[in-house]
Scaffold this active site. Structure first.
Site, PDB file in Angstrom:
ATOM      1  N   LYS A 239       0.806  -1.239   0.000  1.00 37.98           N
ATOM      2  CA  LYS A 239       0.000   0.000   0.000  1.00 37.98           C
ATOM      3  C   LYS A 239       0.833   1.280   0.000  1.00 37.98           C
ATOM      4  O   LYS A 239       0.436   2.303   0.540  1.00 37.98           O
ATOM      5  CB  LYS A 239      -0.953   0.018   1.205  1.00 37.98           C
ATOM      6  CG  LYS A 239      -1.847  -1.209   1.315  1.00 37.98           C
ATOM      7  CD  LYS A 239      -2.666  -1.171   2.574  1.00 37.98           C
ATOM      8  CE  LYS A 239      -3.387  -2.482   2.800  1.00 37.98           C
ATOM      9  NZ  LYS A 239      -4.106  -2.517   4.086  1.00 37.98           N
TER      10      LYS A 239
ATOM     11  N   ASP B 171      -6.682  -5.906   9.509  1.00 36.39           N
ATOM     12  CA  ASP B 171      -7.985  -5.242   9.368  1.00 36.39           C
ATOM     13  C   ASP B 171      -9.094  -6.215   8.995  1.00 36.39           C
ATOM     14  O   ASP B 171     -10.267  -5.978   9.331  1.00 36.39           O
ATOM     15  CB  ASP B 171      -7.922  -4.093   8.359  1.00 36.39           C
ATOM     16  CG  ASP B 171      -7.388  -4.508   6.992  1.00 36.39           C
ATOM     17  OD1 ASP B 171      -6.928  -5.657   6.842  1.00 36.39           O
ATOM     18  OD2 ASP B 171      -7.414  -3.664   6.076  1.00 36.39           O
TER      19      ASP B 171
END
Length: 495
Positions: free
Chosen positions: A202, A238
Site C-alpha cells: 500500500k 484489518d
C-alpha cells in the site's frame, strides 16, 4: 439486500465526490457487448459500441469457467499456505491470527484501538457497558508521504505522538487502558501480541520494520515518550477486525473481507487443518481465524493466463513489482489507473476521442478510482458524471456520445472483473468452511462506494458456491478499528 446511501465518498484518500452516491439498480446483467442493446446518449440518440473496441476489451471479461478455475487455484494455494512443508512456497500465506473467540456481548470497560492500514490511521476509544451498550470516540490522523517512506522509528514515533494527543483530548491520559492494534500489512504472527512484518504494501516502504515485531516497535516508541501507558492486548489485521466488528451483532459471522485501498480476507479454519498451529489444543475452541493475505495470490504465476497488458503495466510501474498481483486486479489503489491505461490505449489506437489524448489523461494516477463509481452511478444511458469527469481530464471538447458510452463500458468491465475475482475468493472460503449460514463482514472504500459492487458479488458468489449454503454480505460499521477494540475486550474477558 444491503442498502447503501452515502453523502460523500473518497476512494483511496481522494477528495469527496461532487455528487451523492445513491443505491442505484444494478446494470443490465446481459453481456456488456450485446449489439442488440444499444445505449441512449444524453441527447436521445442511439449509440453503439465500436466493434474494434469490443475486441480490444475482450480480455477484461472473465468467463464463469475462468472464475471457477480461479476459485479452485485459490483453494489449492490456501491448502499449501496451511501446510507445514508447503507454507513457505505458497503465494497465499494463511497466517495464524491466534484469535479463536468471538464477542459474546458480555465484554465491559474502556478500550483503545489503533487502526493503521493506509495513508490515514485512526485512534479510537470504545466503552462497553451492560445491555450491549456501545460508545465510541475516534479521530483520524494522516501519515505524511515522507513518513511512509522514511525510517520505521519515524513512523512509530508519529503514531505514538498521535495516540498521546488523542488520550489527552479524551481525558484518559493518566489511565492504563487495554489496546487492540490493527496493523493491516502482511505479518507472521507468533502470538496474540506479537507479529513480524513480512513485507510492506500500500505504498509504505519504511526501513527497519520488515522482519521485526510491530507491537514491540509501538511499545518502544511509547516508551521513548514516557508520558502515556498502554497495555497491548492484541495485534491483528484489518480483516480480522472487520470480522469481529460484525460478529458483535451477527454471531454467525465467519469471514472478514476488505476491498478498499488493498484487498484481503480472513476466515475461521479448523485447527486440525492448520499444520503450523503451535498454541494449546486442550480446553480451547477447535478453530482459529486465518489471515489469508490473498492479495499475493498469483505471485507464483498461477494467474498468468488472466493477466492483461494493463495488469502488467500496473505491476511493472508499482513500487513492488511481482508482488500482490491479485490485489492489483481488485483494489481501489489500482482500479482507476487500470481504467486510465485502457482509455489511453483505445485513444492511441484511434478508437476513442478521435485519437486525441489530453495531457491530463496521459498523467499516471489522473483517473481516480472514485471516478469509476461516479460514472457507474448514472442511470443507464445517462452520462452526467462521465461528462464532468472528462471535463476534469481535459477531454470534454473531444468526447462524442459514443465515447461517453465506451468510457462507461471500460469502467464497468474493470469493476465487474474486480467484483468477480473477489467473489471467487469469498466462494472459496465459504465452500471450505462448509457452514450452512454465514455472514461475510465487508469493509473498504470500493465496496462501500461503488454503486453495484455489492450486488455483483451477491450474484456471482451465489453462482459459485454449494447451493445449500446461505450467506449474506454485511457492511462493517466502523470496520477494523471497532474490531480491534473488541479483540482486546475479548482477550481481557478471557484472562
Amino acid at each position: 439486500m444491503l442498502t447503501k446511501k452515502y453523502a460523500h465518498q473518497s476512494h483511496c484518500g481522494r477528495h469527496a465526490s461532487r455528487t451523492p452516491i445513491l443505491n442505484l439498480p444494478i446494470a443490465n446483467q446481459r453481456s456488456l457487448f450485446s449489439q442488440s442493446q444499444p445505449t441512449h446518449s444524453p441527447k436521445g440518440k442511439m449509440t453503439a459500441i465500436n466493434t474494434m473496441v469490443k475486441e480490444r476489451l475482450q480480455d477484461l471479461v472473465l468467463s464463469t469457467e475462468q472464475v471457477l478455475e480461479i476459485k479452485s487455484k485459490l483453494n489449492h494455494e490456501i491448502e499449501r499456505g496451511l501446510g507445514k512443508d508447503t507454507h513457505a512456497s505458497s503465494s497465499v500465506k494463511c497466517f495464524i491470527t491466534y484469535v479463536q473467540d468471538l464477542p459474546n456481548s458480555k465484554e465491559r470497560g474502556k478500550f483503545l484501538a489503533l487502526d493503521l492500514g493506509g495513508t490515514n490511521f485512526r485512534v479510537l476509544l470504545i466503552t462497553l457497558a451492560e445491555g450491549s451498550h456501545f460508545h465510541m470516540d475516534s479521530k483520524i490522523y494522516a501519515v505524511p508521504k515522507d513518513i511512509m517512506l522514511g525510517p520505521g522509528t519515524g513512523l512509530f514515533d508519529h503514531i505514538a505522538e498521535c495516540l498521546a494527543d488523542f488520550m489527552k483530548e479524551y481525558d484518559v491520559y493518566k489511565e492504563k487502558l487495554p489496546l487492540g492494534f490493527t496493523f493491516s500489512f502482511p505479518c507472521v504472527q507468533e502470538g496474540l501480541t506479537k507479529a513480524r512484518l513480512s513485507t510492506w504494501t500500500k505504498g509504505f516502504k519504511c526501513e527497519g520494520v520488515e522482519g521485526n515485531d510491530v507491537v514491540q516497535l509501538l511499545k518502544d516508541a511509547i516508551a521513548r515518550r514516557g508520558d502515556v501507558q498502554i497495555d497491548v492486548m492484541a495485534v491483528l489485521n484489518d480483516t480480522t477486525g472487520t470480522l469481529m466488528s460484525c460478529a458483535y451483532k451477527k454471531h454467525n459471522c465467519r469471514v472478514g473481507l476488505i476491498v478498499g485501498t488493498g484487498s484481503n480476507a480472513c476466515y475461521f479454519e479448523k485447527l486440525e487443518n492448520v499444520q503450523l498451529w503451535d498454541g494449546p489444543t486442550e480446553g480451547v475452541p477447535d478453530q482459529v481465524i486465518i489471515n489469508t493475505e490473498w492479495g499475493a495470490f498469483g505471485d507464483n504465476g498461477v494467474l498468468e493466463n488472466i493477466f492483461t497488458e494493463y495488469d502488467r503495466t500496473i505491476d511493472k510501474e508499482s513500487i513492488n513489482p511481482g508482488k500482490q498481483l491479485f490485489e492489483k486486479m481488485i483494489s481501489g489503489m489500482y482500479m482507476g489507473e487500470l481504467v486510465r491505461l485502457v482509455l489511453v490505449k483505445l485513444t492511441q489506437e484511434g478508437l476513442l476521442f478521435g485519437g486525441k489524448c489530453s495531457d491530463v489523461l496521459l498523467e499516471k494516477g489522473s483517473f481516480y478510482t472514485k471516478y469509476v463509481s461516479e460514472i457507474e452511478s448514472d442511470k443507464q444511458g445517462e452520462y452526467h458524471s462521465c461528462t464532468q469527469v472528462l471535463e476534469e481530464l481535459g477531454l470534454a471538447g473531444v468526447a462524442s456520445d459514443t465515447d461517453l458510452a465506451n468510457v462507461r463500458i471500460v469502467c464497468e468491465l474493470v469493476s465487474r472483473r474486480a467484483a468477480h475475482l473477489t467473489s471467487a475468493g469469498v466462494a472459496c472460503l465459504l465452500d471450505r468452511m462448509g457452514e450452512k449460514d454465514v455472514t461475510v463482514a465487508v469493509d473498504g472504500s470500493v465496496y462501500r462506494f461503488h454503486p453495484h459492487f455489492h450486488h455483483l458479488m451477491m450474484d456471482k458468489i451465489a453462482e459459485l458456491i454449494d447451493p445449500s449454503i446461505k450467506f449474506d454480505l454485511m457492511l462493517s460499521e466502523d470496520g477494523s478499528g471497532r474490531g480491534a477494540a473488541l479483540v482486546a475486550a475479548v482477550a481481557c474477558r478471557d484472562r
